[in-house]
Design a protein around this motif. Structure first.
Motif, PDB file in Angstrom:
ATOM      1  N   ASN A   1       0.809  -1.208   0.000  1.00  0.00           N
ATOM      2  CA  ASN A   1       0.000   0.000   0.000  1.00  0.00           C
ATOM      3  C   ASN A   1       0.850   1.269   0.000  1.00  0.00           C
ATOM      4  O   ASN A   1       0.342   2.357   0.137  1.00  0.00           O
ATOM      5  CB  ASN A   1      -0.955   0.003   1.201  1.00  0.00           C
ATOM      6  CG  ASN A   1      -2.054   1.029   1.047  1.00  0.00           C
ATOM      7  OD1 ASN A   1      -2.348   1.474  -0.044  1.00  0.00           O
ATOM      8  ND2 ASN A   1      -2.643   1.425   2.151  1.00  0.00           N
TER       9      ASN A   1
ATOM     10  N   GLY B   1       3.730   4.083  -1.640  1.00  0.00           N
ATOM     11  CA  GLY B   1       4.017   4.659  -2.944  1.00  0.00           C
ATOM     12  C   GLY B   1       5.256   4.046  -3.555  1.00  0.00           C
ATOM     13  O   GLY B   1       6.074   3.443  -2.862  1.00  0.00           O
TER      14      GLY B   1
ATOM     15  N   LEU C   1       5.366  -1.190  -6.955  1.00  0.00           N
ATOM     16  CA  LEU C   1       4.689  -2.194  -6.138  1.00  0.00           C
ATOM     17  C   LEU C   1       5.023  -3.608  -6.586  1.00  0.00           C
ATOM     18  O   LEU C   1       5.382  -4.453  -5.781  1.00  0.00           O
ATOM     19  CB  LEU C   1       3.173  -1.983  -6.176  1.00  0.00           C
ATOM     20  CG  LEU C   1       2.655  -0.665  -5.606  1.00  0.00           C
ATOM     21  CD1 LEU C   1       1.143  -0.593  -5.747  1.00  0.00           C
ATOM     22  CD2 LEU C   1       3.074  -0.498  -4.155  1.00  0.00           C
TER      23      LEU C   1
ATOM     24  N   LYS D   1       2.637   2.855  -7.721  1.00  0.00           N
ATOM     25  CA  LYS D   1       1.671   3.703  -7.025  1.00  0.00           C
ATOM     26  C   LYS D   1       2.267   5.092  -6.863  1.00  0.00           C
ATOM     27  O   LYS D   1       3.375   5.243  -6.355  1.00  0.00           O
ATOM     28  CB  LYS D   1       1.317   3.131  -5.657  1.00  0.00           C
ATOM     29  CG  LYS D   1       0.262   3.955  -4.926  1.00  0.00           C
ATOM     30  CD  LYS D   1      -0.156   3.284  -3.640  1.00  0.00           C
ATOM     31  CE  LYS D   1      -1.287   4.058  -2.979  1.00  0.00           C
ATOM     32  NZ  LYS D   1      -1.707   3.372  -1.749  1.00  0.00           N
TER      33      LYS D   1
ATOM     34  N   GLU E   1      -3.913   9.729  -4.971  1.00  0.00           N
ATOM     35  CA  GLU E   1      -3.173   8.484  -5.106  1.00  0.00           C
ATOM     36  C   GLU E   1      -3.726   7.753  -6.322  1.00  0.00           C
ATOM     37  O   GLU E   1      -4.941   7.714  -6.525  1.00  0.00           O
ATOM     38  CB  GLU E   1      -3.348   7.598  -3.865  1.00  0.00           C
ATOM     39  CG  GLU E   1      -2.777   8.195  -2.609  1.00  0.00           C
ATOM     40  CD  GLU E   1      -2.926   7.294  -1.395  1.00  0.00           C
ATOM     41  OE1 GLU E   1      -3.270   6.101  -1.561  1.00  0.00           O
ATOM     42  OE2 GLU E   1      -2.686   7.775  -0.283  1.00  0.00           O
TER      43      GLU E   1
ATOM     44  N   ASN F   1      -2.706   4.268  -9.180  1.00  0.00           N
ATOM     45  CA  ASN F   1      -1.828   3.195  -9.650  1.00  0.00           C
ATOM     46  C   ASN F   1      -1.654   3.311 -11.146  1.00  0.00           C
ATOM     47  O   ASN F   1      -2.612   3.596 -11.866  1.00  0.00           O
ATOM     48  CB  ASN F   1      -2.426   1.819  -9.336  1.00  0.00           C
ATOM     49  CG  ASN F   1      -2.319   1.449  -7.880  1.00  0.00           C
ATOM     50  OD1 ASN F   1      -1.576   2.059  -7.126  1.00  0.00           O
ATOM     51  ND2 ASN F   1      -3.072   0.451  -7.468  1.00  0.00           N
TER      52      ASN F   1
END
Length: 93
Positions: free
Chosen positions: A7, A9, A12, A22, A85, A87
């Protein structure tokens, strides 16, 4: 364990043909114009509100739940209109 949950930044996950990154931006932060020629892009907004431009002409205002898909040969740039935020999934062509 069969799955991995992340979860934070940054990068990932990555594999031979994909990457998932992210991005976490404060309101007003910008993403400079760039492209990813060898990838197809899927951008998914998780929080906040993003104003994104493709090739400086096609404008998209994205909110949580919105998903933008485009060929990475196109140039993208953006501005966080709120703390945001999202992805970015890059899939090799």
């Amino acid at each position: 364990m069969f799955g991995t949950v992340k979860n934070e930044g940054g990068m990932l996950f990555s594999g031979n043909n994909f990457k998932v990154v992210k991005k976490v931006l404060k309101s007003g932060e910008q993403i400079p114009s760039h492209n990813h020629e060898s990838d197809n892009i899927v951008l998914s907004v998780l929080k906040g509100k993003m104003e994104m431009y493709l090739n400086d002409t096609e404008k998209h205002v994205l909110v949580p739940g919105d998903i933008l898909n485009f060929d990475g040969v196109n140039f993208i740039k953006g501005t966080a209109l709120e703390d945001s935020e999202f992805n970015v999934t890059l899939v090799k062509k």
